[in-house]
Design a protein around this motif. Structure first.
Motif, PDB file in Angstrom:
ATOM      1  N   GLN A   1       0.819  -1.229  -0.110  1.00  0.00           N
ATOM      2  CA  GLN A   1      -0.055  -0.081  -0.001  1.00  0.00           C
ATOM      3  C   GLN A   1       0.889   1.521  -0.075  1.00  0.00           C
ATOM      4  O   GLN A   1       0.145   2.318  -0.027  1.00  0.00           O
TER       5      GLN A   1
ATOM      6  N   ASP B   1       4.267   3.405  -1.315  1.00  0.00           N
ATOM      7  CA  ASP B   1       5.380   3.389  -2.325  1.00  0.00           C
ATOM      8  C   ASP B   1       6.514   4.515  -1.750  1.00  0.00           C
ATOM      9  O   ASP B   1       6.017   5.466  -0.932  1.00  0.00           O
TER      10      ASP B   1
ATOM     11  N   ARG C   1      -0.850  -0.919  -8.346  1.00  0.00           N
ATOM     12  CA  ARG C   1      -0.232  -2.193  -7.341  1.00  0.00           C
ATOM     13  C   ARG C   1      -0.739  -3.391  -7.324  1.00  0.00           C
ATOM     14  O   ARG C   1      -0.138  -4.461  -6.952  1.00  0.00           O
TER      15      ARG C   1
ATOM     16  N   ARG D   1      -3.354   5.637  -3.384  1.00  0.00           N
ATOM     17  CA  ARG D   1      -2.107   4.975  -2.770  1.00  0.00           C
ATOM     18  C   ARG D   1      -1.388   5.928  -1.769  1.00  0.00           C
ATOM     19  O   ARG D   1      -1.897   7.167  -1.511  1.00  0.00           O
TER      20      ARG D   1
ATOM     21  N   GLN E   1       2.174   7.523  -0.005  1.00  0.00           N
ATOM     22  CA  GLN E   1       3.456   7.871  -0.633  1.00  0.00           C
ATOM     23  C   GLN E   1       4.476   8.314   0.295  1.00  0.00           C
ATOM     24  O   GLN E   1       3.807   9.327   0.934  1.00  0.00           O
TER      25      GLN E   1
END
Length: 930
Positions: A154, A156, A589, A229, A231
Motif C-alpha cells: 500500500q 510507495d 499496485r 496510494r 506515498q
C-alpha cells in the motif's frame, strides 16, 4: 497624712519600682520564651507536616509519572503496531527510539524514559538536520517503520538522491515484489517531473474525496477499502539541485500532501547550496518547519516538539533492513488488494429495464464511494469505443466479464447484442454457450469466437460491416443516427451492437498480409462509422505497443478510442495505451485496479478504479435467469471454436437438410459435407457432385502432424484427410435414401494409420446406414481402375452413382509403367477422372504428396479435378496449383478449399476428423425421415 509620710511612701515606692520592673521583665521574658517555644514547636510541627506532604506529593507525582510512562508506552504500542493484515493498516505514527528526561527535573529519583513516536503517514512530514551517518540511520528507521506499519503493497517510497549516496539501496528488494514500490531519481529534471506527478496525485485524491472527509486516511476508513496510494517521499541533501520553482512545489506538497496520503522526509545537511547553478541559498529546509516534525542532530539529537528531552535512535543495521525488506516483499507478493463485489455495482433486482436508444452504460467498479460507469453512444460526449489493456494476471478477463454481465443485466437482448471474440484461449467465453451438460447460453451473444483465428475474426468484421450498411439504409429516411431513428420509430427493434475482441492485436500479426490489411480497414470503419448505427467496439490486449504505430499509420484506428482503460502494465505499454507521458497504469499496485481515462489518455483525466469482482456463482445464476426469459425468442449464438476438432456428428443437421432437400425435389445432385468454413453463418462446406466434367475431389497434403517416429501425437485421431473422406462418404450415402449408390474404398494405408483413424468402424457405420463399402487393396487397384474405366465407357449417365474413395493414393507410387499394350495405369486413372463424372462416377482421393498427384494427372490434368482441399501443403506448392496471389499458412485443424466452378476464391475451413464411437451413435440414432 503628713508630708513626711508622703515622702516616706514615695521613697518606699521608689525602692519597690525596680523590683516591680524586674518582675514585669521577668514575666515578659517568660512569656516570650513560652511564645518562642510554642512557635518553634508549631514551626517544627508544620515542617514535619510539610515534609510529610512533600513526601506524599512526591510519591504521588512519581506514581503518576510511572503511570503516564506506562500509558505512553501502551498507546505507542497501539499507534505503531497496527495489524498489517488489515488492508487499511497505515503507519500514521512511527517509533524512532526513546526519549529521556532527568528524574531530578521531575522530582523523582530515576530518569524518565518514554517511546519516541512521531506522526507520519497521513499526519505530518519530517525534516532532519545534521550529519550524514545518523541522518542515514534516521532515514532507514523511518522508511522501514513506515513500510512495516502499513498493509503490504500500500505504500510507495520515492527518493531524490542528488549525491548518489545510495541510502535507499537496502530497500531495493521492494522492486522485486511490485514495480514502482521504490523509485529513486538523482537529476533535477527527474525530481521536477516527480513533483509535478505528486501534485497531480494530490489533485486526483482531492477530486476522489470530493470534500467528504478531511484526509485520505479518513476517507479510506469511511469507504472501507484502501482507495488511492500512500506515498513516502524522501528528499536527501535538500536543497541540492532544487530551484526556486521546485522548492515552491515541495512547500506545496508539505502543506497539502499529508491529507492526500503523501508524506515528505526531508534531510538537510550542512551544505545549503541549491538552485540550478549551485549558488548559496537560504536554508530552505527551515521553511518547512510549519508543516512537519523537526529532528535536529547537528549537536545533540533533539526532537523540536520536546527539546528538553534527549532523543535516542534505535537504528537498524543495513543487514536488518535488507532482511526486513525481504520478509515484506514476500508478504507483498501474496497480499490481496481492495475488492468490490459485483453486487456492489449492479442491482440484481433491476433487470432489463433500460433502453439503448440514446446509448448504453455499464458498470466497472468503484473509485472510493463512487460507482464508476462507462457510457457508449452519448452524442454529446462522443465516446463510442473503448480500449482495454493489462499485463498477464492483472484481471483483464475479469474486467471483460464485468462489462458483459453489467450490460446483460441492464439491457434485454432486444436492446443489446454482443459479438465476442477471444484470440487467446477462449476459456472465458465457454460458459456463454450451450453444452450437452448445460443447455443455457448468453442470450445477448450473437457470435462467440472461442480460440478465434484471424480468418474468423475477419469474417465477423465483414458480418458486422454488412449489418452497418443494412442499418444505414434503414435509418437514412429518419435521420443520420440510431437515436433519431429509435425516437421516430419507437416500435422498431434495433439493438446496439457491442463488438468485443480480446487480444485483438493478433488480427494484425504478422502485419503485412491481406488479412491484417482488411482487418485494420474494417475495424477503423466500424469504429469511425459504426457509432451512428449503434455499433460500438471494445478492443482488449495484453500488449499494443508493437502495433500502435501500425494502427496509427495504416488506419487511424487508435484515434477512434477516446475511452482508455489500463490495468497494471509496464511503463511502455501504459504509455502506448494512454498517451505520451501518461504511465498511470504502470503505477498501479494490485490486480483488479485500473486507470480509466475518458479523454484519449490525457494525463489529467486519469481516474483509479477498483474493478468489481466477477463472482462466477452469481454470474452463472444471472445467465441462467436471462436464458429462461429469452430461450424462446433468442437463438443460440453462433459458436466458433478454432481449436476444437470438427466431428462427423457435427454434420448431422446439415446432412439432414441436404437429404430433405433431395427428397423434396425428387432430383438434384447430392452434396458431400467436407468441413466448416470460417464464417459467422455456420453453413457447412459442401461439394456438389453433378454429372459434369471435373466433379472430383482431391485432398492434398499430410492429414496429420507426425512426430519423429511417424506416429500422431496425442490419443485422439486427427488425420483430417481421412476424416474429410469418411464424412463426405457418410453425407453422400444419406442423400441416397433409395440405395442407388455404390461406395468403393481404395485403401493403401498402413495398419497403424488405418487403426488409429477408425477405418474399421467407418466401414461398419457405412454398412449400418445401408451402404456397405467395397474395399480395394494394393493388389487389386490396377485391375479395379481398368475395369472402372471400361465400365464408364459403356455406362448409362442416369444410372446409379459410384463414389470411389481413395485413401493414400500416392502410396501406390508412379503409374507410368506401360503394360503389354503400352498403356500405363496413370492413363487409366486419368480416364476415370476425366470421363467418370459425366457417368455419375466420382473420385474422392487423398494424395499426401502433391508431386505424386501432379504426376498421376500429368500435364493434361487441368479440368479433371474441380475441387481441391489443401492440408499440410506449403504456400509455394499451393501457388503451383492456384496462382501466386493466394495466401495460405499451414495450421493445425485448418484446410484450404477451392472449387474452380463454384467458389469465387479459395476458402479456409475446419476439416472433419475421423469417425469416432460417439459419431457413430449420433448418426445411427438420428431421425432421418423417409
Amino acid at each position: 497624712m503628713t508630708t513626711d509620710d508622703s515622702v516616706a511612701d514615695l521613697a518606699r515606692l521608689g525602692d519597690e519600682l525596680p523590683l516591680a520592673h524586674q518582675r514585669v521583665l521577668g514575666s515578659l521574658e517568660a512569656a516570650t520564651r513560652r511564645h518562642e517555644q510554642a512557635t518553634a514547636a508549631r514551626a517544627q510541627a508544620m515542617r514535619a507536616d510539610q515534609q510529610r506532604a512533600v513526601a506524599l506529593a512526591r510519591n504521588r507525582s512519581a506514581q503518576q509519572v510511572i503511570e503516564f510512562g506506562g500509558y505512553v508506552r501502551d498507546n505507542t504500542e497501539t499507534a505503531t503496531n497496527s495489524a498489517v493484515d488489515d488492508v487499511l493498516a497505515t503507519a500514521e505514527y512511527v517509533q524512532l527510539g526513546h526519549l529521556e528526561l532527568p528524574g531530578h527535573a521531575l522530582g523523582v529519583n530515576e530518569d524518565l524514559e518514554l517511546p519516541w513516536v512521531v506522526p507520519l503517514l497521513g499526519r505530518s512530514n519530517l525534516v532532519v538536520f545534521g550529519g550524514d551517518d545518523q541522518a542515514r540511520s534516521i532515514v532507514h528507521r523511518v522508511v522501514l517503520a513506515a513500510l512495516t506499519g502499513t498493509a503490504p503493497g500500500q505504500l510507495d517510497v520515492i527518493g531524490h538522491d542528488p549525491h548518489l549516496r545510495g541510502w535507499l539501496a537496502p530497500f531495493s528488494g521492494l522492486k522485486d515484489a511490485l514495480d514502482g514500490s521504490l523509485y529513486v531519481v538523482s537529476s533535477a529534471d527527474d525530481l521536477d517531473k516527480t513533483l509535478d506527478r505528486l501534485i497531480a496525485d494530490v489533485q486526483r485524491v482531492t477530486d476522489t474525496m470530493r470534500g467528504s472527509e478531511p484526509t485520505l486516511l479518513d476517507y479510506r476508513r469511511t469507504v472501507g477499502y484502501p482507495a488511492e496510494r500512500l506515498q513516502l517521499v524522501v528528499l536527501l541533501d535538500y536543497p541540492i539541485g532544487v530551484t526556486d520553482t521546485m522548492h515552491r512545489k515541495v512547500t506545496t506538497l508539505a502543506r497539502v500532501g499529508p491529507a492526500a496520503g503523501i508524506c515528505l522526509v526531508v534531510v538537510s545537511g550542512n551544505d545549503t547550496r541549491g538552485g540550478s547553478e549551485g549558488a548559496p541559498q537560504p536554508d530552505r529546509a527551515r521553511e518547512l518547519h510549519d508543516f512537519g516534525e523537526i529532528i535536529d542532530q547537528r549537536s545533540a539529537l533533539r526532537w523540536s516538539r520536546y527539546p528538553h528531552c534527549s532523543a535516542h535512535l534505535s537504528a537498524p543495521t543495513v543487514d536488518e533492513v535488507i532482511k526486513a525488506v525481504a520478509d515484506l516483499t514476500a508478504r507483498m507478493r501474496t497480499a490481496g488488494g481492495p475488492q468490490v463485489d459485483f453486487v456492489d455495482v449492479e442491482d440484481l433486482n433491476d433487470r432489463w429495464t433500460r433502453s439503448s436508444a440514446e446509448g448504453i452504460t455499464f458498470a466497472l467498479g468503484r473509485a472510493g464511494r463512487d460507482l464508476v460507469e462507462v457510457r457508449f453512444g452519448d452524442e454529446r460526449e462522443q465516446r463510442h469505443n473503448a480500449l482495454v489493456t493489462g499485463a498477464v494476471g492483472q484481471g483483464k478477463s475479469n474486467l471483460l466479464k464485468v462489462i458483459i454481465h453489467s450490460l446483460s443485466q441492464r439491457y434485454s437482448p432486444a436492446e443489446v447484442q454482443m459479438y465476442l471474440l477471444d484470440f487467446k484461449d477462449g476459456v472465458s467465453l465457454y460458459p456463454y454457450t450451450s453444452t450437452p451438460h448445460s443447455p443455457d447460453f448468453l442470450p445477448h451473444a450473437r457470435v462467440l469466437g472461442l480460440e478465434s483465428d484471424r480468418d474468423f475474426g475477419l469474417a465477423v468484421l465483414q458480418e458486422i460491416d454488412a449489418e452497418r450498411v443494412r442499418r444505414a439504409a434503414v435509418i437514412k429516411p429518419y435521420g443520420d443516427n440510431i437515436a433519431r431513428y429509435r425516437h421516430q420509430v419507437p416500435a422498431a427493434t434495433m439493438p446496439r451492437i457491442v463488438l468485443m475482441i480480446d487480444e485483438f492485436q493478433r488480427l494484425f500479426e504478422p502485419g503485412d498480409d491481406a488479412i491484417a490489411g482488411q482487418a485494420a480497414q474494417l475495424l477503423e470503419g466500424l469504429a469511425r462509422l459504426g457509432r451512428a448505427y449503434g455499433i460500438h467496439v471494445l478492443l482488449a490486449s495484453q500488449s499494443i505497443s508493437g502495433i500502435s504505430a501500425l494502427m496509427a499509420r495504416e488506419s487511424g484506428l487508435y484515434g477512434q478510442f477516446p475511452i482508455r482503460i489500463g490495468l497494471k502494465n509496464s511503463p511502455q505499454e501504459s504509455v502506448a495505451t494512454m498517451s505520451v507521458g501518461n504511465d498511470g497504469p504502470a503505477r498501479l499496485r494490485h490486480r483488479g485496479e485500473a486507470v480509466i481515462n475518458l479523454d484519449y489518455g490525457s494525463l489529467g483525466a486519469n481516474r483509479t478504479v477498483t474493478i468489481a469482482s466477477a463472482q462466477d456463482d452469481i454470474l452463472d445464476s444471472l445467465r441462467h435467469t436471462w436464458w429462461e426469459l429469452a430461450r424462446d425468442t433468442c437463438p443460440a449464438p453462433a459458436v466458433f471454436d478454432g481449436a476444437r476438432l470438427l466431428r462427423p456428428a457435427d454434420a448431422v443437421p446439415s446432412i439432414r437438410r441436404l437429404r430433405a432437400a433431395r427428397l423434396t425435389a425428387q432430383s438434384g445432385a447430392p452434396s458431400a459435407v467436407i468441413g466448416m468454413p470460417i464464417s459467422v453463418s455456420a453453413v457447412p462446406a459442401t461439394v456438389t457432385f453433378t454429372a459434369e466434367p471435373g466433379r472430383n475431389l482431391a485432398v492434398l497434403g499430410a492429414g496429420e502432424k507426425l512426430d519423429q517416429l511417424g506416429a500422431a501425437p496425442g490419443e485422439t485421431a486427427a488425420n483430417h484427410a481421412i476424416g474429410v473422406l469418411q464424412t463426405a462418404a457418410l453425407s453422400l450415402a444419406l442423400q441416397h435414401p433409395a440405395g442407388d449408390a455404390r461406395f468403393v474404398s481404395i485403401e493403401l494405408l498402413d495398419d497403424s494409420t488405418a487403426s488409429r483413424n477408425n477405418m474399421g468402424p467407418w466401414h461398419h457405420l457405412m454398412a449400418r446406414i445401408g451402404f456397405p463399402v467395397d474395399i480395394i487393396d494394393r493388389n487389386g487397384i490396377l485391375n479395379f481402375l481398368q475395369e472402372q474405366a471400361d465400365a464408364i465407357a459403356e455406362a448409362d449417365p442416369a444410372g446409379p452413382a459410384t463414389y470411389i474413395l481413395a485413401f493414400g493414393l500416392d502410396r501406390i507410387g508412379r503409374l507410368d509403367t506401360p503394360d503389354a499394350f503400352a498403356n500405363t495405369p496413370a492413363e487409366v486413372l486419368r480416364a476415370v477422372l476425366r470421363d467418370g463424372p459425366t457417368k455419375s462416377v466420382h473420385v474422392l482421393g487423398w494424395w499426401a504428396n502433391t508431386a505424386t498427384y501432379q504426376a498421376h494427372l500429368g500435364f493434361a490434368g487441368d479440368g479433371m479435378v474441380d475441387v481441391m482441399v489443401f492440408l499440410r501443403v506449403d504456400q509455394s506448392a499451393v501457388h503451383d496449383f492456384l496462382g501466386p496471389f493466394v495466401t495460405w499458412t499451414v495450421r493445425d485443424n485448418r484446410a484450404l478449399w477451392t472449387d474452380r466452378t463454384q467458389l469465387p476464391e479459395p476458402t479456409v475451413l475446419v476439416p472433419f476428423s475421423p469417425v469416432g464411437d460417439q459419431d457413430a451413435r449420433v448418426i445411427t440414432t438420428a431421425e432421418w425421415g423417409p
